[in-house]
Design a protein around this motif. Sequence first.
Motif, PDB file in Angstrom:
ATOM      1  N   UNK A 199       0.550  -1.315   0.164  1.00 18.79           N
ATOM      2  CA  UNK A 199       0.073   0.084  -0.018  1.00 18.79           C
ATOM      3  C   UNK A 199       0.769   1.348   0.006  1.00 18.79           C
ATOM      4  N   UNK A 200       2.082   1.100  -0.302  1.00 16.18           N
ATOM      5  CA  UNK A 200       3.239   2.411  -0.253  1.00 16.18           C
ATOM      6  C   UNK A 200       3.096   2.991  -1.453  1.00 16.18           C
ATOM      7  N   UNK A 201       2.505   2.488  -2.633  1.00 17.08           N
ATOM      8  CA  UNK A 201       2.420   3.225  -3.866  1.00 17.08           C
ATOM      9  C   UNK A 201       3.288   2.547  -5.069  1.00 17.08           C
ATOM     10  N   UNK A 252       8.891  -3.544 -18.483  1.00 12.08           N
ATOM     11  CA  UNK A 252       8.474  -4.999 -17.972  1.00 12.08           C
ATOM     12  C   UNK A 252       8.183  -4.614 -16.317  1.00 12.08           C
ATOM     13  N   UNK A 253       6.999  -4.906 -15.984  1.00 11.58           N
ATOM     14  CA  UNK A 253       6.529  -4.623 -14.410  1.00 11.58           C
ATOM     15  C   UNK A 253       6.566  -6.104 -13.905  1.00 11.58           C
ATOM     16  N   UNK A 254       7.548  -6.496 -12.777  1.00  9.65           N
ATOM     17  CA  UNK A 254       7.544  -7.632 -12.152  1.00  9.65           C
ATOM     18  C   UNK A 254       6.982  -7.219 -10.619  1.00  9.65           C
ATOM     19  N   UNK A 255       5.786  -7.458 -10.362  1.00 11.06           N
ATOM     20  CA  UNK A 255       5.291  -7.206  -9.014  1.00 11.06           C
ATOM     21  C   UNK A 255       5.430  -8.251  -8.033  1.00 11.06           C
ATOM     22  N   UNK A 256       5.868  -8.394  -6.940  1.00  7.38           N
ATOM     23  CA  UNK A 256       6.067  -9.371  -6.087  1.00  7.38           C
ATOM     24  C   UNK A 256       7.166  -9.976  -6.554  1.00  7.38           C
ATOM     25  N   UNK A 257       8.401  -9.689  -6.605  1.00  5.27           N
ATOM     26  CA  UNK A 257       9.310 -10.171  -7.341  1.00  5.27           C
ATOM     27  C   UNK A 257       9.636 -11.538  -6.810  1.00  5.27           C
ATOM     28  N   UNK A 258       9.938 -11.757  -5.325  1.00  5.96           N
ATOM     29  CA  UNK A 258      10.379 -12.872  -4.826  1.00  5.96           C
ATOM     30  C   UNK A 258       9.388 -13.972  -4.951  1.00  5.96           C
ATOM     31  N   UNK A 259       8.213 -13.709  -5.155  1.00  2.00           N
ATOM     32  CA  UNK A 259       7.230 -14.679  -5.604  1.00  2.00           C
ATOM     33  C   UNK A 259       7.418 -15.377  -6.811  1.00  2.00           C
ATOM     34  N   UNK A 260       8.252 -14.866  -7.752  1.00  2.00           N
ATOM     35  CA  UNK A 260       8.425 -15.421  -8.949  1.00  2.00           C
ATOM     36  C   UNK A 260       9.254 -16.762  -8.925  1.00  2.00           C
ATOM     37  N   UNK A 282       5.670 -11.210   5.447  1.00  2.00           N
ATOM     38  CA  UNK A 282       4.005 -10.550   5.762  1.00  2.00           C
ATOM     39  C   UNK A 282       4.254  -9.294   5.172  1.00  2.00           C
ATOM     40  N   UNK A 283       5.153  -8.431   4.848  1.00  2.00           N
ATOM     41  CA  UNK A 283       5.172  -7.367   3.922  1.00  2.00           C
ATOM     42  C   UNK A 283       5.464  -5.979   4.844  1.00  2.00           C
ATOM     43  N   UNK A 284       5.448  -6.238   6.279  1.00  2.00           N
ATOM     44  CA  UNK A 284       5.206  -5.091   7.266  1.00  2.00           C
ATOM     45  C   UNK A 284       6.738  -4.846   8.085  1.00  2.00           C
ATOM     46  N   UNK A 343       4.172  -1.698  13.408  1.00  2.00           N
ATOM     47  CA  UNK A 343       4.983  -2.685  14.043  1.00  2.00           C
ATOM     48  C   UNK A 343       4.099  -3.926  14.161  1.00  2.00           C
ATOM     49  N   UNK A 344       3.538  -4.249  12.870  1.00  2.00           N
ATOM     50  CA  UNK A 344       2.841  -5.426  12.897  1.00  2.00           C
ATOM     51  C   UNK A 344       3.694  -6.645  12.434  1.00  2.00           C
ATOM     52  N   UNK A 345       4.788  -6.642  12.028  1.00  2.00           N
ATOM     53  CA  UNK A 345       5.936  -7.649  11.490  1.00  2.00           C
ATOM     54  C   UNK A 345       6.040  -8.413  12.553  1.00  2.00           C
ATOM     55  N   UNK A 346       5.814  -9.897  12.291  1.00  2.00           N
ATOM     56  CA  UNK A 346       6.117 -10.782  13.290  1.00  2.00           C
ATOM     57  C   UNK A 346       7.093 -12.081  12.542  1.00  2.00           C
ATOM     58  N   UNK A 347       7.671 -11.306  11.554  1.00  2.00           N
ATOM     59  CA  UNK A 347       8.767 -12.270  10.984  1.00  2.00           C
ATOM     60  C   UNK A 347      10.198 -12.625  11.690  1.00  2.00           C
ATOM     61  N   UNK A 348      10.756 -13.599  11.781  1.00  2.00           N
ATOM     62  CA  UNK A 348      11.875 -13.793  12.392  1.00  2.00           C
ATOM     63  C   UNK A 348      12.934 -13.452  11.272  1.00  2.00           C
TER      64      UNK A 348
END
Length: 496
Positions: free
Chosen positions: A220-222, A297-305, A348-350, A356-361
């Motif tokens: 959501x940051x644009x 060429x726009x690759x959104x969510x690059x690590x998901x490829x 998680x993206x945050x 402070x929603x991020x809970x990723x290790x």
Amino acid sequence: MSLAVLYSRALNGMDAPLVTVEVHLANGLPSFTLVGLAEAEVKEARDRVRAALQNARFEFPARRITVNLAPADLPKESGRFDLPIALGILAASGQLKAQHLEDYEFAGELALTGELRPIRGALAMTFKASKDGRAFILPRDNADEAALVEDAQVFPARSLLEVCAHLAGQERLSRHVPEVTAGTAIYPDFSEVKGQSHAKRALEVAAAGGHSILMSGPPGTGKSMLASRLPGILPEMSEGEALEAAAIQSLNGGFRLENWRRRILRAPHHSASSVALVGGGGNPRPGEISLAHHSVLFLDELPEFDRKALETLREPLESGRITISRAARQADFPAQFQLVAAMNPCPCGYLGHPNGKCRCTPDQVSRYKSKISGPLLDRIDLQIEVPALPEHELTQKAEGEPSAAIRARVEAAYRRQLARQGKTNARLTTKEIDALCQPDVAGMALLKQAISRLNLSARAYHRILKMARTIADLAGAEEILSSHIAEAVQYRRFDR
């Protein structure tokens, strides 16, 4: 006469080799034989041609029909040979008193009613036919793209009967002239984007020099919004660039006249395979990187490829071309695309978000970022963070700088590059970098510090110099100063 010879075209990558269609009628049991390395859709022409001739009130000869598509070692695919095969049968059986068949080339898929259906690759085929001095007869739906070839003689037809009337001298087909206009494209505007001045400036640098860019930030940051507006600030296509881009899109049947001389945005889903990205198949076709030639060429969510799919981008990012090799054939496609990629900072993206929603290790974050290999990341010129907007910026009315003002600066910088070296800074070779991108004394000292502290590779060093050259061009400066180097360095500080 029981033999007729006509000309058509095959497709082999961007090339359209000549195909001689030889039709011979002989005595014997009725049969219809197609030879010349014809694929399944070409062999199916036997049924389409028979029905089309009968529905057009011609007689289908009850004789032994042999159709040879020469050269014999060139694979033939698609239904484009229906029209020359049907005309060859009519000429060989004496039903069509055609003259000057050698002055024309033919391509078109026949409906059972005798109507002509559009084909792929009309632009590439017309270009080669024009160089060989022959006119081209093809379906009306392909006329606009085919007639974009300068000085080409294009005669569009709606049906087999119209082509026969033209060849018999009864009712001539009209030569087609396309009505195309440039500069009418409407793009999303940068003025609609709130805040993110740093990202806007980075995209301006990318547009001016043809550089690739990676944006990382929370949802959501644009990022997608910014990427969709990049084509609107790119320099206008030249006639040659527009013709190349249109020819590639024509190979997949995806050319639209409204996209003539327009920079487009190709945005494949992250489930796309490596073949979808770079091209391929038994009969190689262009992939997304070639369809984005001279565009974005726009690759959104690059690590998901898929990682294997992303690794296939490494070579074309450097060379601007892709060569697809198969056991029986090889195809070469241009791929001078401008890569724009976006990703989240963590699964998680945050990560780093103010809420402070991020809970990723740390291990999860590391694994997520490692999906993008070092060699691929090293080839992306600008790597920036797109942070979440503060509340006061988010609630304000969007009043940013319009795309027209940014594009004016980009155009000016682009013209400087063309006058100096004939291409964008992103395409400079190592030798050209040494000659054209040397900074002043203070700039070189700053660059040496950056190499030491950031542990930059030789490729990153060259890309910083090319970015600094673009930044200097945007400022109208002949010499690369330390301030230009400083700005270029900050675009490479991506935390893996």
